[in-house]
Structure formats: structure tokens, C-alpha cells
Design a protein around this motif. Structure first.
Motif, PDB file in Angstrom:
ATOM      1  N   VAL A   1       0.611  -1.327  -0.035  1.00 54.26           N
ATOM      2  CA  VAL A   1       0.233  -0.029   0.266  1.00 54.26           C
ATOM      3  C   VAL A   1       1.052   1.124   0.331  1.00 54.26           C
ATOM      4  CG1 VAL A   1      -2.036   2.120   1.395  1.00 54.26           C
ATOM      5  CG2 VAL A   1      -2.106  -0.826   0.829  1.00 54.26           C
ATOM      6  N   TYR A   2       0.517   2.363  -0.342  1.00 54.97           N
ATOM      7  CA  TYR A   2       1.454   3.465  -1.064  1.00 54.97           C
ATOM      8  C   TYR A   2       0.965   4.447  -0.606  1.00 54.97           C
ATOM      9  CZ  TYR A   2      -0.870   3.913  -5.320  1.00 54.97           C
ATOM     10  OH  TYR A   2      -1.912   3.811  -6.335  1.00 54.97           O
TER      11      TYR A   2
ATOM     12  N   THR B   1       0.032  12.792  -8.366  1.00 53.44           N
ATOM     13  CA  THR B   1      -0.626  12.255  -9.801  1.00 53.44           C
ATOM     14  C   THR B   1      -0.022  11.311 -10.231  1.00 53.44           C
ATOM     15  OG1 THR B   1      -1.253  14.383 -10.846  1.00 53.44           O
ATOM     16  CG2 THR B   1      -2.258  13.952  -9.224  1.00 53.44           C
ATOM     17  N   THR B   2       1.045  12.069 -10.687  1.00 56.05           N
ATOM     18  CA  THR B   2       2.260  11.058 -11.379  1.00 56.05           C
ATOM     19  C   THR B   2       3.880  10.432 -10.292  1.00 56.05           C
ATOM     20  OG1 THR B   2       1.697  12.345 -13.141  1.00 56.05           O
ATOM     21  CG2 THR B   2       4.009  10.981 -13.277  1.00 56.05           C
ATOM     22  N   TYR B   3       3.195   9.459 -10.426  1.00 56.28           N
ATOM     23  CA  TYR B   3       4.653   8.507  -9.402  1.00 56.28           C
ATOM     24  C   TYR B   3       4.608   7.070 -10.649  1.00 56.28           C
ATOM     25  CZ  TYR B   3      -0.060   6.360  -7.495  1.00 56.28           C
ATOM     26  OH  TYR B   3      -1.149   5.735  -7.865  1.00 56.28           O
TER      27      TYR B   3
ATOM     28  N   PHE C   1      15.361  -6.059  -8.975  1.00 54.80           N
ATOM     29  CA  PHE C   1      14.353  -5.709 -10.218  1.00 54.80           C
ATOM     30  C   PHE C   1      13.245  -6.457 -10.749  1.00 54.80           C
ATOM     31  CE2 PHE C   1      12.290  -2.412 -12.499  1.00 54.80           C
ATOM     32  CZ  PHE C   1      11.927  -2.917 -13.249  1.00 54.80           C
ATOM     33  N   LEU C   2      12.063  -6.159 -10.708  1.00 58.51           N
ATOM     34  CA  LEU C   2      10.973  -7.462 -11.358  1.00 58.51           C
ATOM     35  C   LEU C   2      10.185  -6.550 -11.761  1.00 58.51           C
ATOM     36  CD1 LEU C   2       9.818  -9.323  -7.862  1.00 58.51           C
ATOM     37  CD2 LEU C   2      11.383 -10.350  -8.941  1.00 58.51           C
ATOM     38  N   ILE C   3       9.671  -5.413 -11.200  1.00 58.28           N
ATOM     39  CA  ILE C   3       8.594  -4.771 -12.566  1.00 58.28           C
ATOM     40  C   ILE C   3       8.643  -3.273 -12.097  1.00 58.28           C
ATOM     41  CG2 ILE C   3       7.059  -5.065 -10.959  1.00 58.28           C
ATOM     42  CD1 ILE C   3       4.872  -5.620 -13.008  1.00 58.28           C
ATOM     43  N   ARG C   4       8.089  -2.133 -13.097  1.00 63.30           N
ATOM     44  CA  ARG C   4       7.705  -1.255 -12.845  1.00 63.30           C
ATOM     45  C   ARG C   4       6.404  -0.766 -13.366  1.00 63.30           C
ATOM     46  NH1 ARG C   4      11.791   1.821 -15.886  1.00 63.30           N
ATOM     47  NH2 ARG C   4      10.826   1.739 -17.808  1.00 63.30           N
ATOM     48  N   ARG C   5       5.576   0.403 -12.717  1.00 64.30           N
ATOM     49  CA  ARG C   5       4.142   0.095 -13.302  1.00 64.30           C
ATOM     50  C   ARG C   5       4.415   2.057 -12.925  1.00 64.30           C
ATOM     51  NH1 ARG C   5       2.799  -2.441 -16.451  1.00 64.30           N
ATOM     52  NH2 ARG C   5       0.231  -2.372 -16.156  1.00 64.30           N
ATOM     53  N   ASN C   6       3.420   2.418 -13.961  1.00 67.29           N
ATOM     54  CA  ASN C   6       3.314   4.367 -14.081  1.00 67.29           C
ATOM     55  C   ASN C   6       1.823   4.932 -13.700  1.00 67.29           C
ATOM     56  OD1 ASN C   6       1.110   5.197 -16.072  1.00 67.29           O
ATOM     57  ND2 ASN C   6       3.130   3.780 -17.775  1.00 67.29           N
ATOM     58  N   SER C   7       1.761   5.394 -12.497  1.00 65.58           N
ATOM     59  CA  SER C   7       0.537   5.903 -12.125  1.00 65.58           C
ATOM     60  C   SER C   7      -0.922   5.874 -13.150  1.00 65.58           C
ATOM     61  CB  SER C   7       0.760   6.920 -11.084  1.00 65.58           C
ATOM     62  OG  SER C   7       0.355   7.818 -12.633  1.00 65.58           O
ATOM     63  N   PHE C   8      -0.839   5.848 -14.603  1.00 62.49           N
ATOM     64  CA  PHE C   8      -1.633   5.749 -15.374  1.00 62.49           C
ATOM     65  C   PHE C   8      -2.307   4.700 -16.130  1.00 62.49           C
ATOM     66  CE2 PHE C   8      -1.547  10.391 -15.218  1.00 62.49           C
ATOM     67  CZ  PHE C   8      -0.131  11.107 -15.263  1.00 62.49           C
ATOM     68  N   ASP C   9      -1.236   3.237 -15.556  1.00 66.02           N
ATOM     69  CA  ASP C   9      -1.507   2.417 -16.428  1.00 66.02           C
ATOM     70  C   ASP C   9      -1.687   1.385 -15.503  1.00 66.02           C
ATOM     71  OD1 ASP C   9       0.808   0.079 -18.255  1.00 66.02           O
ATOM     72  OD2 ASP C   9      -0.860  -0.126 -17.749  1.00 66.02           O
TER      73      ASP C   9
ATOM     74  N   GLN D   1      -3.894  -1.235  -8.421  1.00 67.25           N
ATOM     75  CA  GLN D   1      -5.556  -0.590  -8.148  1.00 67.25           C
ATOM     76  C   GLN D   1      -5.283   0.786  -7.057  1.00 67.25           C
ATOM     77  OE1 GLN D   1      -8.145  -2.717  -5.727  1.00 67.25           O
ATOM     78  NE2 GLN D   1      -8.494  -4.331  -7.456  1.00 67.25           N
ATOM     79  N   LYS D   2      -5.625   2.060  -7.952  1.00 72.09           N
ATOM     80  CA  LYS D   2      -5.119   3.308  -7.650  1.00 72.09           C
ATOM     81  C   LYS D   2      -6.084   3.502  -6.591  1.00 72.09           C
ATOM     82  CE  LYS D   2      -4.178   6.749 -10.358  1.00 72.09           C
ATOM     83  NZ  LYS D   2      -4.689   7.518 -11.257  1.00 72.09           N
ATOM     84  N   SER D   3      -7.434   3.104  -6.306  1.00 70.71           N
ATOM     85  CA  SER D   3      -8.629   3.054  -5.394  1.00 70.71           C
ATOM     86  C   SER D   3      -8.469   3.210  -4.270  1.00 70.71           C
ATOM     87  CB  SER D   3      -9.905   2.114  -6.503  1.00 70.71           C
ATOM     88  OG  SER D   3     -10.379   1.290  -6.258  1.00 70.71           O
TER      89      SER D   3
END
Lengths: 114, 115
Positions: free
Chosen positions: A24-25, A30-32, A47-55, A69-71
Motif C-alpha cells: 500500500v502506498y 498524480t504521477t508516480y 528489479f522485477l517490475i515498474r508501473r506508472n500511475s497512469f497504467d 489498484q489506484k482506488s
């Protein structure tokens, strides 16, 4: 301020079980970017994975899958059919543009027994 | 190819001694980071270089900590007058570009024990 919480300190499973590591973050940006790293006993973070906040698409890579899950501000990591070699400490991390640094959680130690 | 290397891998120092920890990043990587990892904790950011410029040192815990990267390649983290609370693993990481969200490649760390 940014913060990453990994509430599970340690998880033990038997080989072939599925296991989910929670992350949990907190951030007001809005961009992270969110990351997962694996730290085996040798100590080197992998390193395993990177995700941006828009995807928010979930991602699957072999036995690994990630649920963003951004919600609920969560970025959980599932290992399907765990193996002994998956035993390690797993870290979730967050960064925002122009800050350069990774903010890590405290990690979850996963032990997979044969 | 070669990854990030750090030396020494283990360092034992008596309280009050100065220590120097070395990091060799992946060749051509612009960005270099130092993190401190206490036992049972996640890594915590110390400082960041873009080439030879130290752009962020907000994580250095005190003025006893000093880092440099004079030629934009090898970096040294120096700790003066070591204290017991400095005992930790010091991790170095490098990334290809200067964007903060690039994948960081980590070295094996230097485990510092201060007696």
C-alpha cells in the motif's frame, strides 16, 4: 510525503502454493512509479517490475503477476505455484518524477518450504 | 556484462574510525545512488549523483557522511568518526539515464559493522 507500507513481515508457504504480497502506498502526486524488487540471501536487489500511475493494467510474467489498484492505493504481487527459489525478501517501492530516489517499504520475507 | 560492484563487501570499524566505501557503477550509467539498509528494514535513500554532480544529498544522516563521484563514474561514500548507529548495509545503485523512474541496478552492498 510519500510512504510505502508492507504490512506482512514474513510469509511461509509450502512449494506450489500461491502467495500474494501486499503493498500500500501513499502519495499526493498524480504521477508516480511503483516498483517491486527481490532481495535474495546474497543481498543484491533484483528489479522485477515498474508501473506508472497512469497504467492500471494488471501484468503477468510467467508465475508472477501484479495487481495495481489506484482506488485502494495498492500494488500487490502474486506468485503462482511458488518454488523454493522464490524464497527472498521482497520490497515494494515508490518514486515520483524529479525526486530521483526510491521510497521502499520494510519488505516481506517469503519462505517457501519444499 | 558486469553489474554494479562494491568494495569492500564487509567492513568492521572501531567506533571513531573513518571508513570509505567504493562503488563501481555499470559503465555508461549516468545516475548513481547510495542507500543505507538497516537490519530488517528497507533501503533508505542517502544521496544521488547525475554524472559528477551531486544533485540530492537530503538523505545523508549527518555531516559525518560525505559522498563523491569526481569523474562521473566510480563513487566513494565516506563516513567519518563512525558510530555504532552507522552499522548497516550500504547499497549502491546505478541507472542508465537521469530520469528518476529508470530501473536502478543494485550492487551487492557493503556490510559495515561498527564496534
Amino acid at each position: 510525503a510519500q510512504k510505502v507500507t508492507q504490512a506482512q513481515t514474513e510469509i511461509s508457504v509450502v512449494e506450489k502454493e500461491d502467495v500474494t504480497l501486499d503493498c500500500v502506498y501513499e502519495t499526493r502526486d498524480t504521477t508516480y512509479y511503483l516498483f517491486w524488487y527481490k532481495q535474495p540471501p546474497s543481498g543484491e536487489l533484483v528489479f522485477l517490475i515498474r508501473r506508472n500511475s497512469f497504467d492500471e493494467q494488471n501484468e503477468i510474467s510467467g508465475r508472477y503477476s501484479w495487481n495495481f489498484q489506484k482506488s485502494t492505493s495498492s500494488f500487490n504481487f502474486t506468485i503462482t505455484a511458488s518454488q523454493v527459489v522464490d524464497s527472498a525478501v521482497y520490497f515494494c517501492a515508490l518514486t515520483i518524477p524529479n525526486t530521483d530516489k526510491l521510497i521502499f517499504g520494510t519488505g516481506t520475507r517469503l519462505q517457501v518450504f519444499p | 556484462g558486469a553489474g554494479v560492484s562494491q568494495s569492500p563487501r564487509y567492513k568492521v570499524a572501531k567506533r571513531g574510525q573513518d571508513v570509505a566505501l567504493r562503488c563501481d557503477p555499470i559503465s555508461g550509467h549516468v545516475s548513481l545512488f547510495w542507500y543505507q539498509q538497516a537490519l530488517g528494514q528497507g533501503p533508505e535513500f542517502l544521496t544521488y549523483f547525475q554524472n559528477e554532480a551531486q544533485l540530492d544529498k537530503s538523505g545523508l544522516p549527518s555531516d559525518r557522511f560525505f559522498a563523491e563521484r569526481p569523474e562521473g563514474s566510480v563513487s566513494t561514500l565516506k563516513i567519518q568518526r563512525t558510530q555504532q548507529e552507522d552499522s548497516a548495509v550500504y547499497l549502491c545503485a546505478s541507472s542508465l539515464d537521469q530520469r528518476g523512474w529508470d530501473e536502478q541496478f543494485f550492487g551487492p552492498g557493503t556490510r559495515l559493522t561498527v564496534l
